[in-house]
Write an enzyme that holds these catalytic residues in place. Structure first.
Site, PDB file in Angstrom:
ATOM      1  CG  HIS A 162      -2.596  -4.733  -8.084  1.00 38.09           C
ATOM      2  ND1 HIS A 162      -1.290  -4.665  -8.515  1.00 38.09           N
ATOM      3  CD2 HIS A 162      -3.071  -5.935  -8.516  1.00 38.09           C
ATOM      4  CE1 HIS A 162      -0.977  -5.753  -9.171  1.00 38.09           C
ATOM      5  NE2 HIS A 162      -2.037  -6.543  -9.193  1.00 38.09           N
ATOM      6  CB  SER A 163      -0.453  -6.948  -5.454  1.00 36.13           C
ATOM      7  OG  SER A 163       0.537  -7.849  -5.008  1.00 36.13           O
ATOM      8  CG  MET A 164       2.472  -7.090  -1.352  1.00 36.49           C
ATOM      9  SD  MET A 164       1.980  -8.196  -0.017  1.00 36.49           S
ATOM     10  CE  MET A 164       2.543  -7.293   1.412  1.00 36.49           C
ATOM     11  CG  LEU A 208      -8.296  -5.200  -7.741  1.00 34.57           C
ATOM     12  CD1 LEU A 208      -7.859  -4.155  -8.756  1.00 34.57           C
ATOM     13  CD2 LEU A 208      -9.599  -5.844  -8.159  1.00 34.57           C
ATOM     14  CG  HIS A 212      -0.043 -10.557  -9.235  1.00 33.11           C
ATOM     15  ND1 HIS A 212      -0.796 -10.970  -8.162  1.00 33.11           N
ATOM     16  CD2 HIS A 212       0.740  -9.550  -8.769  1.00 33.11           C
ATOM     17  CE1 HIS A 212      -0.490 -10.255  -7.105  1.00 33.11           C
ATOM     18  NE2 HIS A 212       0.432  -9.388  -7.433  1.00 33.11           N
TER      19      HIS A 212
END
Length: 1038
Positions: free
Chosen positions: A212-214, A239, A329
């Protein structure tokens, strides 16, 4: 007056000789008419942008909440023997309460990687769905090769909510730890005490990654690390991960790490032979949340510049069947519809009979595309051509055959209640390349052998003398009744190619509503049906119902409307189309010029009164082909259109073979309703303003430094010429007449030329093909200035310049108000030095001896080199400089001497400069404080360089003693001019992409100012020894 004071004031004009002009220059609150107008316009533009961002062109939120019963088990034996980060990070395995409480591994390993400041507990939504889906469906599904499926063992990592987005070294540390974790996870499967793994199956040799994200960026970083175990990762699903570029560029390490990772991936996939590509086995799927993600722009989730279509793609949640909604987010980790799609896709690709635990790369990509894409894309594969006939259909001779020119419209199913009824639509034999077959129904299509409501078959005549035997058919369907000479047809079932579309009725509001059954759509090119003679629609409904079917063959030219207009014409005139009542089922409108993510549009559809009732209301699909972003609009009358197309600062797709196709609209309307349709598309100007914020947030940290540098440059020019250091406000007034308009005009011309250069590189890259992408990989024009790739957006440079002027003016007045208030409070405290106003010169600032300051500075630099990062010292220096501003303003107001006003204006502008550099240093400081909180004291080498902060220390220390900078009336004055102009130019051209460099440029400026303060020409051995002697008569603060 002491000798120190004499040195300070040697080059300063004294008294009130300058008169009214000096009083105007020294006025910190000065504001000309031009400044007031520019500020009002800038504030107005900022207000409209903020108002648009918060209230206009907002995608609806359709995510449903997910529920679970989580249990987390920590691996305490994953200690320092396995990884050097064991004292900082932890590894967990998830189990769903009531389903599986045994922590021993038993299935396919999946590792969840949280993002920036994310929690390891975010794994719960995916792991819970995986447990329930396997328990309730997969293990009972005999048609899905359940013997090759096992439950997913979800692991997660506790990073103590590290701020990965701000710090490159933290990202690398996490990647190293995760590679160690994968080695440990794989070892569990052949450790009897830790495993329930089937001994008849091979031990897992790879782990599936969900990031997820970073966390998605960390996942790609793992494959570039020295401790990466070859082929231990072959499937990565991310994601809302910013793959293309870092979200912020305040840390040099994060920028360099990103460049290194992306270059590694691009070079790997640019290899001609698979044996030379270390990533050949890897598939990368990037899922983006779309416009609802206001933390990371979904433009950055694109992997088109990193991997070819054969190994990965980017898809938006609004495109995924049965999801059909954007996600913010954080919601993308718990959105019930999205998590189900991800988990179902993972079960599609796992194969425990192989050590890799997954099917082949090509098969993985095929299954991922089938699960995540709409099915309407050009790359979508059709199953029909590759299937064998499964149904032997027997019908009466002369059964209901529909003319191919008229098509088939069944307004209600179940008209023949006694038995199923077949409708035959002949497949045309001429002009196949220019014709399409389309079918839309409110019903779900039956697969072969199912006895539901509707079945669609593609049939050819079956002869008893053919090579096929009637016994080989899976299904035999006899609808001939007692009629003579029945016709037998060998048929293929089309259910596997059915495309789900959100239902669009007069009661529909949003595509993600689950209270209506989705429509089913079929679409084939007529040339792909050339081997068939009939399309057979079998109505199995045994009573009258509201179900309907529309099927037809249409000429592609009738359904496609291409609008070839320039962007300027489209912005002024818009797009208007009028469709007749004799239109096809689907109409497609392509507008190639509308490809920018910076513009938003309004769509209006007006349907005239119909003579007959409508089977369904207009359904619209908005899509682009650069990334797989589709949005659906149901029951459309008005719709807000925004997209993630060509975006600022985005690298060109390295493996693309064609240019962008721009915005496309697919519109399904009822062809039997006998009423015309009017379509109009125009630009939403106010809505477009809000799109600037997500793409240009960092501009408001970089561009103001251009304005401050130009103002400070003007102040030094006036000071060196007249001896008056004008106020920041008055210099701003002057710069708005001279340097600022000139600079913005030059930058505007530069943006136009850069857009032209980028276009030439793009054309040459497409012409050379994806295999010759050296120019594309090495091109950096997208990193410069505002990163626009279209000369049409030239106006953004002056627009942002105007906004930043307003911000600088506002910040200046806010700082003045705060400093004035603090100066007033400071004046309430008595001071011994106020007994003689004539003695109140800047030298009275000295509150400690020079030797004490040298010792203090040396101690501070020693701490920077060993314990604390220089960013912490910088924050302290900003506070010290604020105190200096307060004291200097109080001194100037008390004495009303021009020398003291000079010094007050000088310290004030230096403080403003330092304040605009402060945001660049804060993220790394936050990371350091976070590490202290978790007792991780290992220093980061890149943040303990004393040269990165020593000039700031020396300048602030010098100003804290009351030293006014001497005038430079020699040719060396050009050095100050050049340095300040260079800082401003760099802030404008490179500031967004390489913001961290601005700190170092300001540091160089401070070093030069310290040199000017030091006045090398007046030094002697005797003076140096006098400076180092303790001063017992040091004056106290006024």
């Amino acid at each position: 007056m002491s000798s120190l004071a004499k040195d300070i004031t040697a080059d300063i004009i004294g008294g009130h000789a300058v008169g009214k002009q000096c009083a105007r220059w020294r006025n910190p609150w000065a504001c000309s008419l031009h400044t007031a107008i520019a500020t009002l316009l800038g504030v107005g533009a900022l207000f409209l942008m903020a108002q648009s961002f918060l209230t206009r062109q907002l995608d609806p939120k359709g995510c449903e909440m997910s529920y679970m019963r989580p249990a987390y088990f920590k691996f305490d034996d994953f200690d320092t023997e396995h990884t050097r980060f064991a004292n900082k990070y932890s590894l967990y395995i998830y189990r769903e309460g009531g389903i599986d409480n045994d922590r021993r591994v038993k299935g396919v390993p999946v590792l969840f990687i949280p993002g920036n400041a994310g929690s390891y507990k975010q794994v719960r939504s995916f792991a819970s769905e995986a447990a329930y889906y396997y328990h309730n469906s997969v293990r009972h599904d005999t048609a899905s090769n359940s013997e090759r499926k096992r439950p997913l063992d979800f692991f997660s990592v506790d990073f103590n909510e590290d701020f990965t987005a701000f710090h490159g070294q933290t990202l690398l540390d996490q990647a190293e730890y995760l590679n160690d974790a994968i080695s440990f996870i794989l070892s569990l499967y052949h450790t009897p005490s830790q495993s329930l793994h089937d001994s008849n199956l091979p031990d897992p040799a790879s782990v599936i990654i969900v990031g997820h994200s970073m966390g998605g960026v960390v996942a790609r970083t793992m494959l570039t690390m020295p401790n990466y175990q070859s082929k231990s990762i072959n499937t990565i699903i991310t994601l809302a991960a910013p793959h293309a570029r870092p979200p912020v560029s305040f840390d040099g390490d994060i920028v360099r790490t990103y460049n290194g990772i992306n270059d590694y991936w691009r070079r790997a996939y640019s290899q001609k032979w698979a044996m030379n590509n270390p990533l050949w086995h890897v598939t990368l799927i990037s899922i983006a949340g779309g416009g609802l993600d206001t933390i990371v722009s979904s433009d950055y989730a694109s992997v088109a510049s990193i991997v070819p279509e054969t190994h990965g793609f980017t898809v938006f949640t609004s495109s995924i069947p049965k999801v059909w909604t954007g996600a913010d987010h954080l919601a993308i980790t718990w959105c019930d519809q999205a998590r189900k799609s991800v988990i179902h896709a993972l079960y599609d690709v796992i194969d425990v009979s192989k050590a890799t635990q997954t099917v082949s790369r090509a098969e993985r990509m095929r299954k991922f595309k089938r699960r995540f894409l709409t099915g309407l894309e050009d790359v979508a594969e059709k199953a029909l051509p590759y299937e064998d006939p499964t149904t032997l259909l027997t019908i009466e001779k002369g059964s209901a055959t529909v003319s191919q020119d008229q098509g088939l419209v069944l307004r209600s199913l179940g008209q023949s209640a006694q038995k199923p009824k077949a409708y035959l639509l002949p497949v045309p034999k001429d002009q196949l390349a220019a014709r399409n077959f389309t079918l839309l129904t409110s019903e779900k299509l039956d697969s072969a052998g199912q006895h539901g409501r509707l079945e669609v078959l593609f049939c050819s005549a079956f002869s008893a003398h053919s090579h096929q035997s009637a016994t080989l058919f899976q299904v035999k369907m006899d609808l001939s009744g007692d009629g003579p000479e029945p016709t037998r047809l060998a048929c293929k079932n089309a259910a596997s190619d059915g495309i789900l579309l959100p239902a669009s009725t007069q009661y529909s509001t949003h595509p993600f509503r689950n209270d209506q059954q989705p429509f089913t759509y079929l679409q084939y090119k007529a040339e792909d049906l050339s081997e068939h003679q009939y399309v057979v629609i079998v109505d199995r409904v045994n009573q009258h119902s509201y179900g309907w079917v529309v099927a037809e063959f249409t000429d592609e030219a009738e359904s496609l409307h291409r609008v070839d207009m320039s962007l300027q014409s489209l912005l002024t005139k818009g797009v208007s189309l009028e469709l007749s009542s004799k239109r096809p089922l689907i109409t497609e409108v392509k507008v190639p010029a509308l490809h920018s993510s910076l513009l938003a549009y309004n769509l209006h559809i007006h349907q005239r009164e119909c003579a007959t009732g409508k089977l369904f209301t207009p359904l619209v699909r908005q899509y682009i082909t650069d990334v797989y972003e589709s949005k659906y609009f149901v029951n459309v009358k008005d719709a807000e259109i925004n997209l993630h197309g060509v975006a600022p600062y985005m690298p060109h797709p390295a493996f693309s073979t064609q240019s962008t196709n721009g915005l496309s609209l697919q519109i399904w309307t009822d062809p039997s309703s006998d009423c015309g349709l009017e379509i109009s598309l125009d630009v939403d100007y106010l809505g477009s303003l809000g799109k600037l914020w997500m793409r240009y947030r960092i501009v408001f940290a970089a561009f103001p430094l251009l304005i401050v540098a130009l103002v400070l440059r003007h102040q030094f020019l006036v000071y060196d010429e007249t001896g008056v250091f004008s106020s920041f406000a008055e210099s701003m007034n002057e710069c708005l007449h001279t340097s600022i308009p000139f600079t913005l005009a030059a930058l505007t011309l530069l943006s136009v030329s850069l857009a032209g250069a980028y276009g030439q590189i793009f054309v040459s890259t497409v012409a050379d093909g994806p295999g010759n992408d050296t120019d594309c990989v090495n091109d950096t024009t997208h990193e410069l200035l505002l990163g626009t790739q279209d000369a049409f957006f030239w106006f953004l440079v002056p627009l942002f310049g105007l906004m930043c002027v307003a911000i600088c003016v506002a910040i200046n007045y806010v700082i003045l108000a705060v400093v004035s208030m603090l100066a007033f409070l400071y004046s309430l405290f008595p001071s011994a030095s106020r007994t003689n106003d004539d003695q109140r010169t800047p030298s009275s600032f000295a509150i400690s001896s020079t030797r004490q300051r040298v010792i203090m500075t040396g101690s501070l630099l020693s701490l920077v080199s060993t314990v604390i990062p220089y960013h912490f010292v910088y924050v302290v220096l900003c506070l010290v400089q604020l105190v200096t501003c307060v004291r200097s303003l109080r001194l100037a107001k008390d004495t009303r001497l021009d020398t003291n006003y000079n010094f007050s204006n000088y310290t004030h502008t230096i403080f403003i400069l330092m304040l605009w550099i402060l945001p660049i240093n804060l993220p790394v400081l936050v990371v350091w404080i976070r590490n202290l909180a978790v007792h991780w004291l290992t220093p980061f080498s890149s943040h303990h360089n004393i040269l990165s902060v020593m000039p700031f220390i020396l300048l602030v220390e010098t100003l804290s003693t009351g030293r006014m900078i001497p005038r430079v009336q020699s040719r060396f004055s050009m050095v100050t001019n050049i340095l300040l102009f260079s800082i401003g130019a760099y802030a404008a051209v490179y500031g967004v992409t390489y913001a961290y460099v601005l700190h170092h440029l300001a540091n160089i400026l401070c070093a030069w100012l310290v040199v000017v303060h030091f006045d090398v020409s007046s030094l002697s051995v005797k003076r140096i020894s006098n400076i180092l002697e303790p001063d017992d008569d040091t004056k106290k603060r006024p």
